[in-house]
Write a protein that holds these residues in place. Structure first.
Motif, PDB file in Angstrom:
ATOM      1  N   ILE A   6       7.265   4.614  -3.938  1.00 40.03           N
ATOM      2  CA  ILE A   6       6.917   4.052  -2.620  1.00 40.03           C
ATOM      3  C   ILE A   6       6.874   2.524  -2.709  1.00 40.03           C
ATOM      4  O   ILE A   6       7.449   1.819  -1.873  1.00 40.03           O
ATOM      5  CB  ILE A   6       5.571   4.615  -2.127  1.00 40.03           C
ATOM      6  N   LEU A   7       6.206   2.028  -3.745  1.00 39.23           N
ATOM      7  CA  LEU A   7       6.091   0.570  -3.876  1.00 39.23           C
ATOM      8  C   LEU A   7       7.474  -0.064  -4.043  1.00 39.23           C
ATOM      9  O   LEU A   7       7.770  -1.121  -3.463  1.00 39.23           O
ATOM     10  CB  LEU A   7       5.210   0.222  -5.079  1.00 39.23           C
ATOM     11  N   ALA A   8       8.330   0.587  -4.820  1.00 35.84           N
ATOM     12  CA  ALA A   8       9.681   0.038  -5.036  1.00 35.84           C
ATOM     13  C   ALA A   8      10.472   0.020  -3.738  1.00 35.84           C
ATOM     14  O   ALA A   8      11.270  -0.885  -3.490  1.00 35.84           O
ATOM     15  CB  ALA A   8      10.410   0.865  -6.099  1.00 35.84           C
ATOM     16  N   SER A   9      10.235   1.016  -2.891  1.00 39.65           N
ATOM     17  CA  SER A   9      10.978   1.036  -1.623  1.00 39.65           C
ATOM     18  C   SER A   9      10.481  -0.071  -0.687  1.00 39.65           C
ATOM     19  O   SER A   9      11.264  -0.629   0.085  1.00 39.65           O
ATOM     20  CB  SER A   9      10.879   2.411  -0.955  1.00 39.65           C
ATOM     21  N   VAL A  10       9.195  -0.400  -0.755  1.00 36.81           N
ATOM     22  CA  VAL A  10       8.687  -1.536   0.045  1.00 36.81           C
ATOM     23  C   VAL A  10       9.321  -2.834  -0.471  1.00 36.81           C
ATOM     24  O   VAL A  10       9.764  -3.698   0.305  1.00 36.81           O
ATOM     25  CB  VAL A  10       7.145  -1.608  -0.023  1.00 36.81           C
ATOM     26  N   SER A  50       0.836  -1.204   0.000  1.00 38.08           N
ATOM     27  CA  SER A  50       0.000   0.000   0.000  1.00 38.08           C
ATOM     28  C   SER A  50       0.869   1.252   0.000  1.00 38.08           C
ATOM     29  O   SER A  50       1.938   1.272   0.615  1.00 38.08           O
ATOM     30  CB  SER A  50      -0.907   0.021   1.236  1.00 38.08           C
ATOM     31  N   VAL A  51       0.374   2.283  -0.666  1.00 34.50           N
ATOM     32  CA  VAL A  51       1.041   3.596  -0.591  1.00 34.50           C
ATOM     33  C   VAL A  51       0.313   4.493   0.403  1.00 34.50           C
ATOM     34  O   VAL A  51       0.544   5.700   0.432  1.00 34.50           O
ATOM     35  CB  VAL A  51       1.112   4.296  -1.969  1.00 34.50           C
ATOM     36  N   ALA A  52      -0.546   3.923   1.218  1.00 35.54           N
ATOM     37  CA  ALA A  52      -1.345   4.740   2.137  1.00 35.54           C
ATOM     38  C   ALA A  52      -1.274   4.242   3.579  1.00 35.54           C
ATOM     39  O   ALA A  52      -2.200   4.419   4.348  1.00 35.54           O
ATOM     40  CB  ALA A  52      -2.793   4.800   1.659  1.00 35.54           C
ATOM     41  N   GLY A  53      -0.140   3.638   3.902  1.00 33.58           N
ATOM     42  CA  GLY A  53       0.146   3.323   5.288  1.00 33.58           C
ATOM     43  C   GLY A  53      -0.694   2.198   5.858  1.00 33.58           C
ATOM     44  O   GLY A  53      -1.571   1.616   5.201  1.00 33.58           O
ATOM     45  N   SER A  54      -0.412   1.925   7.129  1.00 29.40           N
ATOM     46  CA  SER A  54      -1.240   0.940   7.841  1.00 29.40           C
ATOM     47  C   SER A  54      -2.653   1.459   8.000  1.00 29.40           C
ATOM     48  O   SER A  54      -3.599   0.685   8.228  1.00 29.40           O
ATOM     49  CB  SER A  54      -0.637   0.621   9.211  1.00 29.40           C
ATOM     50  N   TYR A  84       9.953   4.223   1.958  1.00 31.92           N
ATOM     51  CA  TYR A  84       9.389   5.571   1.888  1.00 31.92           C
ATOM     52  C   TYR A  84       8.229   5.743   2.869  1.00 31.92           C
ATOM     53  O   TYR A  84       7.451   4.797   3.084  1.00 31.92           O
ATOM     54  CB  TYR A  84       8.777   5.799   0.506  1.00 31.92           C
ATOM     55  N   THR A  85       8.060   6.949   3.358  1.00 34.29           N
ATOM     56  CA  THR A  85       6.874   7.301   4.130  1.00 34.29           C
ATOM     57  C   THR A  85       5.626   6.867   3.349  1.00 34.29           C
ATOM     58  O   THR A  85       5.578   7.039   2.127  1.00 34.29           O
ATOM     59  CB  THR A  85       6.875   8.819   4.365  1.00 34.29           C
ATOM     60  N   GLN A  86       4.672   6.304   4.072  1.00 30.31           N
ATOM     61  CA  GLN A  86       3.398   5.810   3.532  1.00 30.31           C
ATOM     62  C   GLN A  86       3.425   4.347   3.104  1.00 30.31           C
ATOM     63  O   GLN A  86       2.380   3.731   2.934  1.00 30.31           O
ATOM     64  CB  GLN A  86       2.864   6.657   2.360  1.00 30.31           C
ATOM     65  N   GLY A  87       4.618   3.784   2.876  1.00 32.97           N
ATOM     66  CA  GLY A  87       4.661   2.397   2.411  1.00 32.97           C
ATOM     67  C   GLY A  87       4.194   1.435   3.488  1.00 32.97           C
ATOM     68  O   GLY A  87       4.581   1.546   4.649  1.00 32.97           O
ATOM     69  N   ALA A  88       3.338   0.495   3.122  1.00 39.04           N
ATOM     70  CA  ALA A  88       2.852  -0.503   4.088  1.00 39.04           C
ATOM     71  C   ALA A  88       2.660  -1.847   3.399  1.00 39.04           C
ATOM     72  O   ALA A  88       2.512  -1.921   2.172  1.00 39.04           O
ATOM     73  CB  ALA A  88       1.524  -0.054   4.711  1.00 39.04           C
ATOM     74  N   THR A 126       1.535  -4.008   8.444  1.00 33.63           N
ATOM     75  CA  THR A 126       2.662  -3.339   9.082  1.00 33.63           C
ATOM     76  C   THR A 126       3.109  -2.184   8.196  1.00 33.63           C
ATOM     77  O   THR A 126       3.024  -2.259   6.970  1.00 33.63           O
ATOM     78  CB  THR A 126       3.813  -4.324   9.383  1.00 33.63           C
ATOM     79  N   SER A 127       3.535  -1.114   8.844  1.00 32.09           N
ATOM     80  CA  SER A 127       3.990   0.060   8.099  1.00 32.09           C
ATOM     81  C   SER A 127       5.449  -0.144   7.733  1.00 32.09           C
ATOM     82  O   SER A 127       6.309  -0.097   8.613  1.00 32.09           O
ATOM     83  CB  SER A 127       3.866   1.323   8.961  1.00 32.09           C
ATOM     84  N   ALA A 128       5.719  -0.375   6.459  1.00 32.47           N
ATOM     85  CA  ALA A 128       7.120  -0.543   6.036  1.00 32.47           C
ATOM     86  C   ALA A 128       7.909   0.728   6.322  1.00 32.47           C
ATOM     87  O   ALA A 128       9.122   0.696   6.513  1.00 32.47           O
ATOM     88  CB  ALA A 128       7.180  -0.898   4.560  1.00 32.47           C
ATOM     89  N   HIS A 129       7.201   1.854   6.381  1.00 32.09           N
ATOM     90  CA  HIS A 129       7.915   3.130   6.580  1.00 32.09           C
ATOM     91  C   HIS A 129       8.245   3.384   8.043  1.00 32.09           C
ATOM     92  O   HIS A 129       9.056   4.257   8.338  1.00 32.09           O
ATOM     93  CB  HIS A 129       7.075   4.293   6.040  1.00 32.09           C
ATOM     94  N   LYS A 130       7.640   2.657   8.964  1.00 31.42           N
ATOM     95  CA  LYS A 130       7.888   2.985  10.371  1.00 31.42           C
ATOM     96  C   LYS A 130       9.216   2.405  10.844  1.00 31.42           C
ATOM     97  O   LYS A 130      10.039   3.137  11.386  1.00 31.42           O
ATOM     98  CB  LYS A 130       6.737   2.475  11.250  1.00 31.42           C
ATOM     99  N   THR A 131       9.404   1.111  10.677  1.00 28.92           N
ATOM    100  CA  THR A 131      10.639   0.515  11.221  1.00 28.92           C
ATOM    101  C   THR A 131      11.467  -0.197  10.163  1.00 28.92           C
ATOM    102  O   THR A 131      12.514  -0.747  10.466  1.00 28.92           O
ATOM    103  CB  THR A 131      10.296  -0.476  12.360  1.00 28.92           C
TER     104      THR A 131
END
Ligand SMILES: Cc1ncc(COP(=O)(O)O)c(C=O)c1O
Length: 492
Positions: A282-286, A103-107, A248-252, A239-244
Motif C-alpha cells: 500500500i505504501l509503495a503504491s502511494v 497511511s495504510v488506513a485511509g483518510s 491501493y485501497t486504504q492508501g492515504a 487525502t485518500s490516495a486510493h480514491k482518485t
C-alpha cells in the motif's frame, strides 16, 4: 535476511513490465517493493518474519500475491523508517508541506490523527456538521467538543455548497477557546470553498485549519483545478490516495505545515492509531502515485478534465438531467442530478452495477461516479452512454429534488460525542427514542455523513428522514438496528 537496498538494479531496470512507466527511479518505496516481490517470485526468500503467508501462494492462493511488509520486507526492520521517511519527504516537497505521512488506513485514520494533534480533551473545535463519520469518531478519540458550522445548501439541487468564511469567523469569535477549524473541502459532492479565506480566519484567531480533502488528491496539479488545501494556506490536509489517485485501497496521504502544528505531536497522533505492521504494497503504491503526479500530473489532469467536461455536455443533452457545475465546483467531479427525469437513482445505480460499472453513490436524486486520473476519455464516454441508457429506461414523473437529511441536519447537541459514546446506553423503540440522547452514530451510506451522532437529541424529523432513505432503497449504516425499529440511547 531482508530485501536488499531499494535502489537495486532489479527495481530500476528500464522496461520492467511491473513498472511500465519507470516510476521506481523516483519512488524509493516502489523500488523496494519491486525488488522484494521479484525476489519472492524467484524463490530467493525464506522469510522468518511476518506475514505468515511467507510469500507462498499454494495455501491461501493468489489473494496474497504482491503483499509485502514495510518492516522486514521492503527494507530491514531497523532501517525501514529511513526508506519511508525518504518517500514521505518527496511527497511533502511535492505538496509544499513541512510534514507528510503515508497511511495504510485511509483518510479515516488521517482525520482521526489530526483530531488527536490539534487540541486538548474538553476543548472546542469549529467543525463542519457535514463531516465524514471518521471525523466524528476523531472527536470521540480526542475528546474535542464540536462547534458545528454548516454549508449553504444549493436550493436548485438540494446539495451542500461550501461553508462560508463568515460562518467560520462568527464561530471563532463566539468560541475564542476553540483549538482549530476542521472543514471538508471539496465536499462529498465536489463543492469547494474559499480555503484561503478560511485559513486567514483561522490564523487571525491563532488556530490551525485542517482540511479533509479525501476525494481530491489531484487538486493543484492543473491550472484549471482549484489549489489544494496546503497551497491555499491550510495547516493540514488529508487525502485518500486510493480514491482518485492510482493507489491501493486504504492508501492515504497526510500533509501538514509546521508553523502551527508540532511535528512530534503530529507523529505521535499519527502513530497512535496506525498499525505497527503497515503493508509495504500500500505504501509503495502511494509513493508510485506521488511519483506519477510529480511527473505526469498536469497531463493526466488535463485528460481527466476534458473527459469530465465531455460527459457533462453529453448528460446535459438528456431531457431532465442536470449536472453540478460552475464556480465553486471541482471541475473533475461528475455529480448527476436526476430529479428532472423522474428516474430513481437507486435503480440507475443497480443498472450500472449490472453493467459492470459500479459507482460511488446512487440515491434517489443523485448518481455520483468517481472519474479519476486513471480514466481516459473513452472510458468516461462509454460509462456516460450506459448511464444515459439507464436513465432513459428508468424515466418517470419529474419531481423536485429533496435535500438529503445528511446535508440539512440541524441537531441539538446535548453531550459531547465522547461523553455520549462512553455513557451507559439502552435500547428503546423508535417512538420512545424521540427526545432522547443518541448513543450511536447513524448515517445513510454513502456518503457516511451522520444524520444522528452520539450526544445529539433524536428528533422526529431525523428519524423520518432516515426512514425515507431506506424506503428509497438506500442503506443505513452503523446503526445497531438498521431497520430503525429501535435506537441506542443514553440511559436515563
Ligand atoms: C469526506 C470523507 N472523508 C474521509 C473519508 C474516509 O476515507 P477512507 O475511506 O480513505 O478512510 C471519506 C470516505 O468516504 C469521506 O467521504
Amino acid at each position: 535476511m531482508t530485501a536488499s537496498a531499494p535502489d537495486s538494479q532489479a527495481s530500476r531496470a528500464a522496461g520492467d513490465p511491473r513498472d511500465p512507466l519507470g516510476l521506481a527511479a523516483d519512488a524509493p518505496l516502489l523500488a523496494a517493493w519491486l525488488n522484494w516481490t521479484e525476489q519472492a517470485r524467484a524463490g530467493r526468500l525464506t522469510p522468518m518474519g511476518t506475514p505468515g503467508h511467507k510469500q507462498r501462494q499454494d495455501l491461501t492462493g493468489a489473494v496474497v500475491a504482491g503483499d509485502a511488509p514495510l518492516y522486514g520486507g521492503l527494507d530491514s526492520i531497523k532501517h525501514a523508517d529511513h526508506l519511508r521517511a525518504e518517500a514521505e519527504a518527496r511527497a511533502a516537497a511535492l505538496w509544499g508541506a513541512g510534514w507528510c505521512r503515508f497511511s495504510v488506513a485511509g483518510s479515516t485514520h488521517g482525520n482521526q490523527a489530526f483530531c488527536l494533534a490539534i487540541g486538548q480533551p474538553g476543548q472546542e473545535v469549529i467543525i463542519t456538521r457535514t463531516l465524514h463519520r471518521s471525523l466524528l469518531l476523531g472527536l470521540v478519540l480526542a475528546g474535542l467538543r464540536p462547534v458545528w458550522v454548516r454549508p449553504e445548501i444549493d436550493p436548485r439541487s438540494g446539495l451542500p455548497a461550501a461553508v462560508a468564511v463568515q460562518t467560520v469567523r462568527d464561530a471563532l469569535a463566539a468560541h475564542p477557546g476553540a483549538c482549530g477549524v476542521i472543514l471538508g473541502d471539496p465536499s462529498y459532492v465536489g463543492t469547494t470553498g474559499d480555503l484561503a479565506g478560511h485559513a486567514r480566519a483561522a490564523h487571525e484567531a491563532g488556530v490551525p485549519l485542517v482540511v479533509d480533502a479525501a476525494w481530491a488528491g489531484y487538486l493543484g496539479f492543473h491550472p484549471d483545478l482549484p489549489r489544494h488545501a496546503i497551497a491555499a494556506g491550510a495547516d493540514a490536509m488529508v487525502t485518500s490516495a486510493h480514491k482518485t489517485l492510482p493507489a491501493y485501497t486504504q492508501g492515504a496521504l497526510l500533509l501538514a505545515r509546521t508553523e502551527r502544528l508540532d511535528v512530534a505531536r503530529l507523529d505521535r497522533a499519527f502513530e497512535a492509531t496506525h498499525t505497527t505492521s503497515p503493508a509495504g504494497s500500500i505504501l509503495a503504491s502511494v509513493d508510485a502515485a506521488r511519483a506519477l503526479l510529480a511527473r505526469d500530473g498536469p497531463r493526466l489532469c488535463a485528460r481527466l478534465l476534458a473527459a469530465v467536461a465531455g460527459a457533462r455536455r453529453r448528460l446535459r443533452e438528456v431531457p431532465g438531467v442536470d449536472v453540478l457545475d460552475g464556480p465553486g465546483v471541482d471541475p473533475a467531479k461528475l455529480v448527476v442530478l436526476l430529479a428532472g427525469t423522474g428516474a430513481n437513482g437507486n435503480l440507475v445505480e443497480a443498472d450500472l452495477i449490472a453493467a459492470g460499472m459500479p459507482v460511488e453513490m446512487g440515491d434517489r436524486d443523485t448518481v455520483i461516479p468517481i472519474p479519476a486520473i486513471a480514466d481516459d476519455e473513452q472510458r468516461i464516454a462509454a460509462f456516460t452512454e450506459v448511464l444515459v441508457a439507464s436513465i432513459e429506461r428508468r424515466r418517470g414523473v419529474p419531481r423536485r429534488p429533496a435535500a438529503a437529511a445528511a446535508w440539512t441536519v440541524r441537531p441539538q447537541t446535548v453531550l459531547s460525542p465522547r461523553e455520549a459514546f462512553f455513557a451507559r446506553n439502552e435500547t428503546v423503540t423508535a417512538g420512545a427514542a424521540i427526545g432522547r440522547v443518541s448513543a450511536e452514530l447513524i448515517a445513510p451510506y454513502p456518503p457516511g455523513v451522520p444524520v444522528l451522532a452520539p450526544g445529539e437529541l433524536i428528533a422526529a424529523d431525523a428519524v423520518a428522514a432516515l426512514r425515507e432513505v431506506t424506503a428509497d432503497g438506500g442503506r443505513i449504516a452503523y446503526a445497531a438496528d438498521p431497520t430503525l425499529a429501535t435506537f441506542q440511547v443514553v440511559a436515563a
